[in-house]
Enzyme design. Structure first.
Site, PDB file in Angstrom:
ATOM      1  N   ARG A 152      -1.630 -45.424 -29.313  1.00 44.81           N
ATOM      2  CA  ARG A 152      -1.559 -46.762 -28.716  1.00 44.81           C
ATOM      3  C   ARG A 152      -2.492 -47.681 -29.481  1.00 44.81           C
ATOM      4  NH1 ARG A 152      -2.521 -43.009 -23.686  1.00 44.81           N
ATOM      5  NH2 ARG A 152      -3.687 -42.147 -25.437  1.00 44.81           N
ATOM      6  N   HIS A 197      -5.515 -47.481 -15.708  1.00 46.12           N
ATOM      7  CA  HIS A 197      -6.336 -47.424 -16.916  1.00 46.12           C
ATOM      8  C   HIS A 197      -7.336 -46.271 -16.834  1.00 46.12           C
ATOM      9  CE1 HIS A 197      -9.820 -48.621 -19.446  1.00 46.12           C
ATOM     10  NE2 HIS A 197      -8.844 -48.937 -20.299  1.00 46.12           N
ATOM     11  N   GLU A 249      11.832 -47.791 -21.858  1.00 46.70           N
ATOM     12  CA  GLU A 249      11.008 -47.987 -20.667  1.00 46.70           C
ATOM     13  C   GLU A 249      11.524 -49.118 -19.798  1.00 46.70           C
ATOM     14  OE1 GLU A 249       7.038 -48.836 -22.028  1.00 46.70           O
ATOM     15  OE2 GLU A 249       7.772 -49.988 -23.727  1.00 46.70           O
ATOM     16  N   MET A 263      -5.058  -6.746   9.336  1.00 43.57           N
ATOM     17  CA  MET A 263      -4.731  -5.639  10.227  1.00 43.57           C
ATOM     18  C   MET A 263      -5.522  -4.422   9.795  1.00 43.57           C
ATOM     19  SD  MET A 263      -0.789  -6.457  10.440  1.00 43.57           S
ATOM     20  CE  MET A 263      -0.967  -7.017   8.797  1.00 43.57           C
ATOM     21  N   LYS A 305       0.835  -1.199   0.000  1.00 45.14           N
ATOM     22  CA  LYS A 305       0.000   0.000   0.000  1.00 45.14           C
ATOM     23  C   LYS A 305       0.872   1.252   0.000  1.00 45.14           C
ATOM     24  CE  LYS A 305      -3.696  -0.543   2.569  1.00 45.14           C
ATOM     25  NZ  LYS A 305      -4.294  -0.719   3.919  1.00 45.14           N
ATOM     26  N   TYR A 314      11.181 -33.608 -27.786  1.00 43.40           N
ATOM     27  CA  TYR A 314       9.748 -33.313 -27.734  1.00 43.40           C
ATOM     28  C   TYR A 314       9.127 -34.078 -26.584  1.00 43.40           C
ATOM     29  CZ  TYR A 314       8.698 -37.917 -29.740  1.00 43.40           C
ATOM     30  OH  TYR A 314       8.598 -39.262 -29.946  1.00 43.40           O
ATOM     31  N   CYS A 318       6.831 -39.896 -23.704  1.00 42.14           N
ATOM     32  CA  CYS A 318       5.396 -40.041 -23.903  1.00 42.14           C
ATOM     33  C   CYS A 318       4.670 -40.585 -22.681  1.00 42.14           C
ATOM     34  CB  CYS A 318       5.103 -40.898 -25.120  1.00 42.14           C
ATOM     35  SG  CYS A 318       5.765 -42.554 -25.002  1.00 42.14           S
ATOM     36  N   GLY A 343       9.116 -44.057 -22.147  1.00 41.43           N
ATOM     37  CA  GLY A 343       7.816 -44.408 -21.577  1.00 41.43           C
ATOM     38  C   GLY A 343       7.983 -44.331 -20.066  1.00 41.43           C
ATOM     39  N   THR A 344       7.723 -43.155 -19.520  1.00 41.23           N
ATOM     40  CA  THR A 344       8.083 -42.943 -18.100  1.00 41.23           C
ATOM     41  C   THR A 344       7.216 -43.743 -17.139  1.00 41.23           C
ATOM     42  OG1 THR A 344       6.723 -40.970 -18.143  1.00 41.23           O
ATOM     43  CG2 THR A 344       9.089 -40.662 -18.410  1.00 41.23           C
ATOM     44  N   ASN A 345       6.026 -44.148 -17.564  1.00 41.77           N
ATOM     45  CA  ASN A 345       5.186 -44.931 -16.634  1.00 41.77           C
ATOM     46  C   ASN A 345       5.852 -46.263 -16.329  1.00 41.77           C
ATOM     47  OD1 ASN A 345       3.501 -42.826 -17.106  1.00 41.77           O
ATOM     48  ND2 ASN A 345       2.015 -43.985 -18.307  1.00 41.77           N
ATOM     49  N   ASP A 346       6.166 -47.003 -17.391  1.00 40.19           N
ATOM     50  CA  ASP A 346       6.814 -48.293 -17.155  1.00 40.19           C
ATOM     51  C   ASP A 346       8.230 -48.126 -16.624  1.00 40.19           C
ATOM     52  OD1 ASP A 346       5.327 -50.707 -17.528  1.00 40.19           O
ATOM     53  OD2 ASP A 346       4.938 -50.038 -19.579  1.00 40.19           O
ATOM     54  N   ARG A 377      -3.653  -1.289  -6.672  1.00 38.36           N
ATOM     55  CA  ARG A 377      -2.854  -2.526  -6.687  1.00 38.36           C
ATOM     56  C   ARG A 377      -3.296  -3.367  -7.868  1.00 38.36           C
ATOM     57  NH1 ARG A 377      -5.705  -4.841  -1.255  1.00 38.36           N
ATOM     58  NH2 ARG A 377      -7.802  -4.660  -2.035  1.00 38.36           N
ATOM     59  N   ARG A 379      -3.023   3.450   8.485  1.00 40.44           N
ATOM     60  CA  ARG A 379      -3.344   2.288   7.663  1.00 40.44           C
ATOM     61  C   ARG A 379      -2.196   1.286   7.647  1.00 40.44           C
ATOM     62  NH1 ARG A 379      -4.628   4.831   1.903  1.00 40.44           N
ATOM     63  NH2 ARG A 379      -5.851   2.910   1.698  1.00 40.44           N
ATOM     64  N   SER A 435      11.599 -42.926 -27.560  1.00 46.44           N
ATOM     65  CA  SER A 435      10.644 -42.179 -26.754  1.00 46.44           C
ATOM     66  C   SER A 435      10.577 -42.817 -25.367  1.00 46.44           C
ATOM     67  CB  SER A 435       9.271 -42.208 -27.424  1.00 46.44           C
ATOM     68  OG  SER A 435       8.354 -41.518 -26.631  1.00 46.44           O
ATOM     69  N   ARG A 445       2.595 -46.781 -31.862  1.00 50.69           N
ATOM     70  CA  ARG A 445       3.224 -47.866 -31.102  1.00 50.69           C
ATOM     71  C   ARG A 445       2.508 -49.180 -31.378  1.00 50.69           C
ATOM     72  NH1 ARG A 445       2.956 -47.609 -24.745  1.00 50.69           N
ATOM     73  NH2 ARG A 445       0.817 -48.226 -25.168  1.00 50.69           N
ATOM     74  N   GLY A 488      -8.173  -8.196   5.642  1.00 53.10           N
ATOM     75  CA  GLY A 488      -8.838  -8.306   6.930  1.00 53.10           C
ATOM     76  C   GLY A 488      -7.916  -8.613   8.098  1.00 53.10           C
TER      77      GLY A 488
HETATM   78  P1  ADP Z   1      -7.701  -2.074   3.679  1.00 54.19           P
HETATM   79  O1  ADP Z   1      -6.311  -2.537   3.493  1.00 54.19           O
HETATM   80  O2  ADP Z   1      -8.513  -2.951   4.562  1.00 54.19           O
HETATM   81  O3  ADP Z   1      -8.370  -1.750   2.369  1.00 54.19           O
HETATM   82  P2  ADP Z   1      -7.247   0.738   3.966  1.00 54.19           P
HETATM   83  O4  ADP Z   1      -6.078   1.204   4.714  1.00 54.19           O
HETATM   84  O5  ADP Z   1      -7.103   0.746   2.500  1.00 54.19           O
HETATM   85  O6  ADP Z   1      -7.620  -0.708   4.494  1.00 54.19           O
HETATM   86  O7  ADP Z   1      -8.458   1.644   4.398  1.00 54.19           O
HETATM   87  C1  ADP Z   1      -9.776   1.283   4.658  1.00 54.19           C
HETATM   88  C2  ADP Z   1     -10.724   2.284   4.006  1.00 54.19           C
HETATM   89  O8  ADP Z   1     -10.480   3.603   4.483  1.00 54.19           O
HETATM   90  C3  ADP Z   1     -10.590   2.344   2.515  1.00 54.19           C
HETATM   91  O9  ADP Z   1     -11.863   2.455   1.928  1.00 54.19           O
HETATM   92  C4  ADP Z   1      -9.796   3.602   2.286  1.00 54.19           C
HETATM   93  O10 ADP Z   1     -10.080   4.165   1.034  1.00 54.19           O
HETATM   94  C5  ADP Z   1     -10.258   4.494   3.420  1.00 54.19           C
HETATM   95  N1  ADP Z   1      -9.230   5.476   3.792  1.00 54.19           N
HETATM   96  C6  ADP Z   1      -7.988   5.201   4.200  1.00 54.19           C
HETATM   97  N2  ADP Z   1      -7.285   6.327   4.407  1.00 54.19           N
HETATM   98  C7  ADP Z   1      -8.114   7.351   4.126  1.00 54.19           C
HETATM   99  C8  ADP Z   1      -7.970   8.777   4.131  1.00 54.19           C
HETATM  100  N3  ADP Z   1      -6.814   9.331   4.450  1.00 54.19           N
HETATM  101  N4  ADP Z   1      -9.022   9.506   3.780  1.00 54.19           N
HETATM  102  C9  ADP Z   1     -10.188   8.916   3.450  1.00 54.19           C
HETATM  103  N5  ADP Z   1     -10.392   7.599   3.404  1.00 54.19           N
HETATM  104  C10 ADP Z   1      -9.372   6.810   3.755  1.00 54.19           C
HETATM  105 MG    MG Z   2      -7.723  -0.637   1.045  1.00 56.11          MG
END
Ligand code: ADP
Ligand code: MG
Length: 869
Positions: free
Chosen positions: A559, A453, A744, A102, A21, A850, A830, A765-768, A335, A91, A763, A615, A100
């Protein structure tokens, strides 16, 4: 040591230090995009903090203060001011996105004094108290560990009391009361008031983000996704912009192309008068981004412009967070967007067409798994979560299918003729079952490995298959399948995931994989890069067509025994096998020759001049023997013998160890007529097709299986050459042809330079070869390979991924010996590992010319080769 980097100092390459970020915020700042000003506290600061296990150092604190100070100068606001307060977001952000894990705190810097500054500056008390209550909730959750629900519950309680429908009904007075209630929650839970000092808020927030690197959720996530614990997280401090500042403000997220379909054009959602995560939180239903065009056309146009710019700059589809404050657009994150396989293909192709990336770059971005997802159906992930697992086995052939179960090919066929979707369950399959297999949506066996088979045939047809489910007790007589207490009977419904090897009870919705066209383009590009050919193991017209469509350069293994299935052919085959003297042999052989010629005609015509390696008969004859009394009686009648005579002959043919017995070239040493018939069929068809289809040259490559010595090869080669010369004289025409052999048998590898004197090509025959090198029976290894893997005695199933150390070493010896004798002799592979990306990398390294694999594995094989260049 510098632990803080301003946004305008960093760049996108620094994701180790600044987190993903932070690095991208820096990059966008460098590009002069509208990013609220801010700075990043580095991952090194986090690691240092975690190592010392104490409070934040004074040095770091001072550095942060200095950067806050320059933010104050740039924004003309003051942190903690009661007149014109600077508010910031805190952030988290590590190198890899950990959704989700941190959290983020918004509106930090608000307190009982600064709120008045915010009200004064904006003239909007409702807005200001809304910000404050958000801060209390986020700070409470992230820093003090107060359950979010405590806040939510109070808010809902309040709204019900006031009979409000949604947050937008809340007035300034209401939010102010909520703020008071929230502050009480702090005291109730932590016995401390909410910290009023903005600097203290900031330090506590930063420390909390640092510590969250080691919370349990984060650690589990890293384990699951193979992310190192030693990376640490960065913390971004950024000036707030306000999407909750009335109806001309808002916040949203958008992808620059559709992440599900890859379709070009902005795809996303936004909410008016909202902040931060309201969009994803699901409290209010967001509007599609296209609506923004109607509401604020100039903002929409600006967003389009910036998203194109970002996409062009990053050379990939972007996932962008934005906020609009009073009709002014800000970018808060970008991103590379996560996407489905289909979208990945489409986006890659578009980016090449638009000149943003090269074909080579596009190829590197596609993975073999994506191809599997594109070609085969996959279960819908949401439904899969709740599905009941019945059993697990080997992922023998990818795909997803649902259907009713049948325990014999016969019954499966009948049911399918009535329009039912059927799944065939058997202990193991044999050539006998082919007609039932063809009509099945999926095939499940309780015995046999990756080269059994069932597995080989299913992969060939592109039908989903789970093999070797040892935990299922399959009773073909009672027609039931049992795992522990659970008993499934004929007609019950199951779902089979051939990609993971899991079988579920009941039916699960799935999405079709039928994006051949997308694949065609990528395959074409990959072929331009690939430096060794990929051919297919195929013999039926359907398989050959599929293989060619998926990019195969020809057939690397046809075959011929697969051509003797089907009622009439099998019958002649049986007559031939049971013949006791040469005279009785010739009649069925001549009939079989006609069948073979028909097949080769089709094959050569379809291939239209492309290479074709055929074959000669390989498996032990007992595989073709009659199984039931009815079949024996039928055969007895047709050959004017008694059933007892037939059974007697069957006993004579019985072998203790058929796989090591009278099969392959050994059969030809005792009964050369079989191979002579096959070779005649091949050469005659080639001449006839070449005559008919003017302009194509056909050079059949005739491959003799199971050769172990030069003498064997030489003897057979001479005999077959005589047969061919005779045809040339008869037809008064000559064509070129080659006679080569499989590698093989370990002995053949060790004496390859001698065999090379009498073989035109080789060629593996890696199975056998794996079976014989390890001494692991292909058909029975399922019983113990799992235990070997669990006990870490084997890294992988050697029938699935080539055993580089053992089998691979033997192969290398053979290649070197052959090349030393004559570097122009073609060497191919093969066996089933020819379709496995990991094995292909190794095969390329030892220098094969090949590889040949099942039709459906051809595109992934081409891609792997192209990527390895
Ligand atoms: P996550 O990684 O869970 O997306 P973010 O750090 O991107 O968390 O932020 C969570 C939300 O808060 C996002 O919708 C982001 O756009 C918003 N946000 C973060 N910083 C600011 C800011 N300086 N002003 C307004 N909105 C913000
Ligand atoms: Mg975000």
């Amino acid at each position: 040591m510098n632990y803080v980097v301003d946004f305008f100092e960093g760049s996108k390459e620094q994701s180790d230090l600044l987190g993903g970020k932070g690095a991208n915020l820096a990059e966008m700042t460098k590009l002069k995009l509208p990013v609220p000003t801010g700075f990043t506290i580095t991952t090194e600061a986090c690691l240092d903090y975690l190592k010392k296990k104490e409070n934040m150092t004074n040095e770091l604190n001072t550095e942060i203060q200095q950067h806050i100070h320059s933010m104050e100068e740039r924004t003309n606001k003051k942190f903690g001011s009661a007149e014109n307060p600077l508010l910031v977001s805190v952030r988290s952000g590590s190198k890899f996105s950990m959704p989700g894990m941190m959290d983020t705190i918004l509106n930090l810097g608000l307190n009982d004094k600064t709120i008045h500054g915010l009200i004064k500056k904006t003239g909007d008390a409702r807005f200001a108290y809304d910000c404050y209550r958000r801060l209390l909730q986020m700070f409470g959750d992230v820093v003090c560990g107060i359950d979010k629900d405590r806040f939510e519950n109070q808010l809902n309680f309040y709204k019900t009391k006031k009979q409000y429908q949604s947050d937008t009904d809340m007035q300034a007075q209401d939010w102010q009361e909520i703020v008071a209630i929230y502050k009480d929650i702090f005291i109730e839970v932590t016995h401390q008031p909410f910290p009023q000092d903005p600097n203290e808020q900031l330090v506590l927030a930063v420390e909390a983000v640092f510590r969250s690197w080691n919370n349990r959720r984060a650690i589990t996530y890293r384990r699951l996704h193979d992310i190192s614990d030693s990376l640490g997280t960065a913390v971004n401090i950024q000036a707030m912009v306000f999407g909750n500042f009335g109806s001309e403000s808002g916040t949203g997220v958008a992808f620059t192309r559709n992440p599900a379909t890859g379709e070009k054009g902005i795809f996303g959602e936004f909410l008016l008068n909202a902040q931060g995560e309201d969009v994803v939180a699901g409290i209010r239903t967001p509007q599609p981004i296209s609506k923004l065009e109607l509401l604020m056309p100039e903002v929409y146009q600006e967003f389009l412009r910036l998203s194109h710019l970002l996409e062009y700059h990053y050379k990939d589809m972007q996932d962008i967070e934005f906020t609009i404050e009073n009709r002014k657009l800000y970018l808060l994150q970008t991103r590379n967007g996560k996407r489905t396989a289909k979208s990945a293909f489409k986006v890659c192709i578009q980016l090449v067409e638009e000149g943003i990336i090269s074909k080579q770059e596009a190829i590197q971005r596609i993975s073999p798994t994506m191809i599997t997802q594109l070609l085969h159906p996959v279960f819908e992930p949401d439904h899969l979560k709740h599905a009941e697992v019945f059993a697990k086995g080997l992922p023998a052939s990818p795909g997803a299918a649902c259907g009713t179960i049948y325990f014999t090919a016969e019954r499966a066929k009948q049911a399918s003729e009535k329009g039912e979707k059927v799944i065939l369950i058997r202990q193991e399959t044999s050539p006998e079952d082919i007609e039932g297999m063809v009509v099945s949506e999926a095939i499940v066996t309780s015995r046999g490995g990756m080269t059994s088979h069932a597995a080989v045939v299913a992969r060939g047809m592109g039908v989903c298959c789970v093999a070797g489910c040892e935990e299922i007790y399959v009773d073909e007589f009672l027609e039931q399948a049992t795992v522990g207490e659970v008993v499934l009977r004929q007609g019950d419904t199951i779902s089979v995931d051939g990609t993971t090897g899991t079988i579920y009870r009941g039916s699960i919705p799935y999405v079709e994989g039928d994006e051949w066209q997308l694949l065609e383009t990528i395959t074409k590009w990959a072929k331009e890069e690939a430096n060794i050919d990929v051919k297919a193991n195929a013999e039926t017209p359907t398989d050959i067509k599929t293989a060619l469509k998926l990019g195969a350069e020809g057939i690397g293994l046809a075959r011929t025994e697969h051509m003797f299935f089907g009622e009439k052919r099998l019958f002649e085959m049986r007559k031939m096998i049971l013949a006791e003297e040469t005279a009785a042999l010739m009649d069925p052989l001549n009939k079989l020759k006609e069948f073979q010629k028909e097949d080769f005609h089709t094959m050569f015509t379809l291939l239209n001049g492309k290479a074709c390696t055929i074959r000669l008969l390989d498996p032990p004859l007992h595989e073709f023997l009659p199984q039931t009394e009815v079949e024996i009686n039928h055969l007895a009648k047709a050959t004017q013998r008694t059933p007892a005579e037939i059974e007697h002959r069957m006993k004579e043919l019985h072998e203790q160890n058929p796989m090591l017995g009278h099969r392959g070239c050994r059969l030809a040493v005792t009964t050369p007529q079989i191979y002579e018939m096959q070779v005649a069929a091949i050469i005659e068809s080639a001449i006839e097709v070449a005559q008919k289809e003017q302009g194509i040259t056909i050079t059949p490559e005739i491959m003799i299986p199971l050769i172990g010595s030069q003498e064997e090869m030489q003897w057979l080669r001479e005999r077959l050459n005589q047969t061919i010369q005779k045809i040339f004289t008869e037809k008064n025409q000559v064509i070129s042809y080659k006679i080569g052999t499989m590698l093989e048998i370990p002995r053949a590898c060790l004496t390859a330079e001698k065999i090379a004197e009498v073989a035109d090509f080789f060629s593996f025959g890696t199975n056998d070869l794996t079976q014989l090198t390890y001494g692991f029976s292909r058909d029975d290894s399922g019983k113990f390979i799992g235990a070997y893997q669990n006990k870490k005695l084997l890294k992988a199933d050697p029938f699935q991924h080539i055993d580089e150390e053992g089998v691979g070493a033997l192969m290398k010896i053979a290649v070197d010996k052959i090349r030393a004798y004559d570097s122009s002799i073609k060497i191919g592979v093969c066996g089933e590992v020819g379709g496995d990306p990991q094995s292909i990398r190794f095969l390329k390294k030892i220098g094969v010319d090949y590889i040949s694999c099942s039709p459906y594995r051809v595109p992934a094989a081409i891609l792997t080769i192209a990527q390895e260049k």
